[in-house]
Design an enzyme around this catalytic site. Structure first.
Site, PDB file in Angstrom:
ATOM      1  N   PHE A 150       0.989  -1.300  -0.157  1.00 21.04           N
ATOM      2  CA  PHE A 150      -0.088  -0.051  -0.029  1.00 21.04           C
ATOM      3  C   PHE A 150       0.980   1.050   0.150  1.00 21.04           C
ATOM      4  O   PHE A 150       1.830   1.501   0.733  1.00 21.04           O
ATOM      5  CB  PHE A 150      -0.897   0.032   1.332  1.00 21.04           C
ATOM      6  CG  PHE A 150      -2.161   1.404   1.097  1.00 21.04           C
ATOM      7  CD1 PHE A 150      -3.171   1.070   0.797  1.00 21.04           C
ATOM      8  CD2 PHE A 150      -1.522   2.513   1.672  1.00 21.04           C
ATOM      9  CE1 PHE A 150      -4.183   2.216   0.608  1.00 21.04           C
ATOM     10  CE2 PHE A 150      -2.469   3.472   1.420  1.00 21.04           C
ATOM     11  CZ  PHE A 150      -3.680   3.481   1.123  1.00 21.04           C
ATOM     12  N   ASP A 235       9.572   2.977   1.459  1.00 21.58           N
ATOM     13  CA  ASP A 235       8.400   3.706   2.081  1.00 21.58           C
ATOM     14  C   ASP A 235       8.278   3.544   3.326  1.00 21.58           C
ATOM     15  O   ASP A 235       7.726   2.692   3.789  1.00 21.58           O
ATOM     16  CB  ASP A 235       7.126   3.316   1.162  1.00 21.58           C
ATOM     17  CG  ASP A 235       5.732   3.916   1.309  1.00 21.58           C
ATOM     18  OD1 ASP A 235       5.868   4.630   2.515  1.00 21.58           O
ATOM     19  OD2 ASP A 235       4.737   3.747   0.677  1.00 21.58           O
ATOM     20  N   LYS A 264       2.903  11.329   7.420  1.00 18.04           N
ATOM     21  CA  LYS A 264       2.154  10.922   8.527  1.00 18.04           C
ATOM     22  C   LYS A 264       2.872  11.714   9.793  1.00 18.04           C
ATOM     23  O   LYS A 264       2.404  12.534  10.186  1.00 18.04           O
ATOM     24  CB  LYS A 264       2.219   9.442   8.903  1.00 18.04           C
ATOM     25  CG  LYS A 264       1.393   8.647   7.644  1.00 18.04           C
ATOM     26  CD  LYS A 264       0.957   7.385   8.167  1.00 18.04           C
ATOM     27  CE  LYS A 264       0.447   6.333   7.043  1.00 18.04           C
ATOM     28  NZ  LYS A 264      -1.104   6.490   6.900  1.00 18.04           N
TER      29      LYS A 264
HETATM   30  C1  LIG Z   1       3.236   2.903   3.667  1.00 17.62           C
HETATM   31  C2  LIG Z   1       2.036   4.012   3.100  1.00 17.62           C
HETATM   32  N1  LIG Z   1       2.545   4.666   2.057  1.00 17.62           N
HETATM   33  C3  LIG Z   1       1.722   5.649   1.540  1.00 17.62           C
HETATM   34  C4  LIG Z   1       0.781   5.939   2.260  1.00 17.62           C
HETATM   35  C5  LIG Z   1      -0.220   6.973   1.847  1.00 17.62           C
HETATM   36  O1  LIG Z   1      -0.155   8.182   2.399  1.00 17.62           O
HETATM   37  P1  LIG Z   1      -1.498   9.335   2.350  1.00 17.62           P
HETATM   38  O2  LIG Z   1      -2.447   8.717   3.022  1.00 17.62           O
HETATM   39  O3  LIG Z   1      -0.707  10.545   3.132  1.00 17.62           O
HETATM   40  O4  LIG Z   1      -1.418   9.614   0.870  1.00 17.62           O
HETATM   41  C6  LIG Z   1       0.320   5.388   3.231  1.00 17.62           C
HETATM   42  C7  LIG Z   1      -0.872   5.418   3.936  1.00 17.62           C
HETATM   43  O5  LIG Z   1      -1.611   4.888   4.847  1.00 17.62           O
HETATM   44  C8  LIG Z   1       1.049   4.274   3.823  1.00 17.62           C
HETATM   45  O6  LIG Z   1       0.624   3.514   4.935  1.00 17.62           O
END
Ligand SMILES: Cc1ncc(COP(=O)(O)O)c(C=O)c1O
Length: 462
Positions: A150, A235, A264
């Site tokens: 994700f 990520d 976050k």
């Molecule tokens: C690992 C990871 N990458 C990217 C994102 C996307 O972040 P955003 O919701 O701020 O776009 C999330 C969101 O939960 C995430 O957990």
């Protein structure tokens, strides 16, 4: 005095569900009502939420992981007030931001093998930037991502999505994005051997399912990327900034990625912000001439409130020793859940690092439980976890989440400020709910019947 937001909230908060049904996402209101989460939270402080009757809840979701330092931390608030009271020359655009320079410097002190920072407004924007940077730096088209990944929901990130539910209806997606199995170095090597790969992007611990990398997987993947001329992007949007008991999760495995994505928690829970930490040569390939100085960017990135929230967050992580607290309390909780897995047949395993923990449930062995499990799971895979999170909320005032669609894992992602008393609360509550789930007939399985009824009705209506 200008608009009094606190009074406006107090006057109209009772209408929140009606307003959302009328003007926003009605389905979300239906979900909340079905599972009984419509308690109308009125305030938040640290790791706690308070409802309309001032009942205290322990929040194990922390806003999908944004409240590492807790809700409404006074130091974040002071930093933001300070910005508002200082008449800073915010977002001049034809100047460079001092606060952004300082935040970049402090982030890189924590990740010394990288040299440059690109700020964004969210997690998915950090992913989008990394994709563009990887293609520009390598001149190659392909991006490799893992099953169950994700990375966000805008088009680039969605093209790296390991869960079909999120893709359905939105195709076609970005070309040249290829999925490889998580924890499979041979498959990764085969994909890299095409020598068309710009980058491999991976969550060190996958958020959907709390899937752990096998020891050696991340280091092996980095090595393969090097050998085949591809970039390694970590990520760390969810795992970064202390969540797993290290500043970055990759530190557990001694891995130095070419790019690290953050967001976050950097927000202090107040101001959306994201960051791409990268090697200088990659950055220099993107911003390679004066007429390309703004070839990628975004109007609000580097705004002073976001930068101040990031600076305050880094300060609090250090002054309150929250990374150490995440490691200690996380180890305690994980051991307690592993004990539950030994004692209770419905609990298959507990895994995680620091305060990112998954408790996986699975088919029971005993016949009486098996019949109930099968009845539920044949209608809707993953429904069982609702039987855990609903009583946790209703009977024990704990807000938790299921780790993804069709998944049997309940996930803990609390604020990093949680105390031993909170751990006692969590352990007592999970033990009670899990023990209840082993009683057939019992309250948990009659809730299962009710949920099954709702699911069937919704399907018939749809
Ligand atoms: C690992 C990871 N990458 C990217 C994102 C996307 O972040 P955003 O919701 O701020 O776009 C999330 C969101 O939960 C995430 O957990």
């Amino acid at each position: 005095m200008g608009l009094d937001i606190a009074s406006l909230f107090a006057e109209r908060e009772t209408e929140r569900y009606a307003l959302h049904v009328r003007h926003l996402n009605e389905q979300m209101v239906r979900v909340l009502r079905t599972i009984g989460f419509d308690v109308a939270f009125r305030s938040g402080s640290g790791q706690y939420l308070y409802d309309r009757n001032d009942v205290r809840y322990l929040d194990l979701m922390s806003g999908w992981g944004v409240f590492a330092v807790g809700r409404n931390h006074p130091d974040v608030r002071d930093a933001l007030k300070n910005v508002l009271d200082s008449d800073l020359p915010n977002l001049v655009q034809m100047d460079v931001s001092a606060l952004a320079g300082i935040l970049a410097e402090r982030l890189l002190l924590r990740v010394p093998h990288l040299e440059k920072v690109f700020f964004t407004n969210s997690g998915t924007e950090s992913v989008e930037a990394a994709l563009k940077f990887a293609r520009a730096a390598t001149g190659r088209p392909t991006i490799l991502y893992c099953d169950h990944a994700f990375h966000g929901l805008s088009y680039g990130s969605l093209s790296l999505m390991g869960d079909d539910v999120f893709r359905r209806g939105f195709e076609p997606l970005l070309p040249d994005c290829r999925q490889v199995p998580f924890n499979d170095l041979d498959a990764l090597e085969r994909a890299l051997a095409t020598r068309t790969v710009a980058a491999f992007i991976v969550e060190p611990i996958q958020g959907k399912g709390v899937n752990m990398p096998q020891d050696g997987y991340l280091a092996g993947a980095l090595e393969l990327c090097r050998r085949h001329g591809a970039l390694f992007i970590a990520d760390e949007i969810q795992t970064g900034l202390g969540r797993t008991g290290r500043f970055l999760a990759v530190e557990h495995w001694g891995v130095e990625p070419d790019m690290v994505l953050l967001s976050k928690s950097l927000s202090g829970g107040h101001v959306p912000v994201g960051a791409v930490l990268t090697r200088k040569w990659i950055f220099d390939k993107v911003f390679d001439r004066m007429d390309r100085a703004v070839v990628h960017g975004s109007t609000f990135a580097k705004n002073d409130l976001a930068m101040a929230a990031g600076l305050a967050t880094l300060d609090i992580l250090q002054s309150e020793r929250l990374i150490e607290n995440a490691e200690r309390t996380g180890a305690r909780l994980l051991a307690a859940f592993q004990g539950m897995a030994d004692r209770h047949e419905l609990v298959k395993s507990a895994r995680g690092k620091g305060l990112m923990i998954g408790i996986e449930f699975g088919p029971p062995r005993s016949l009486r439980l098996k019949a109930s499990w099968n009845a539920l799971e044949t209608v809707s895979s993953g429904l069982f976890c609702q039987l855990i999170i609903i009583p946790l909320f209703k009977n024990h005032r704990i807000l938790s989440q299921v780790a993804g669609h069709g998944i049997h894992t309940v996930k803990l992602l609390p604020s990093l400020v949680i105390s031993d008393a909170d751990c006692d609360w969590i352990e007592r509550a999970f033990e009670a709910v899990i023990a209840d789930a082993h009683r057939v007939p019992g309250a948990v399985w009659s809730l299962g019947k009710t949920l099954l009824g709702h699911t069937m009705k919704a399907r018939a209506a749809g």
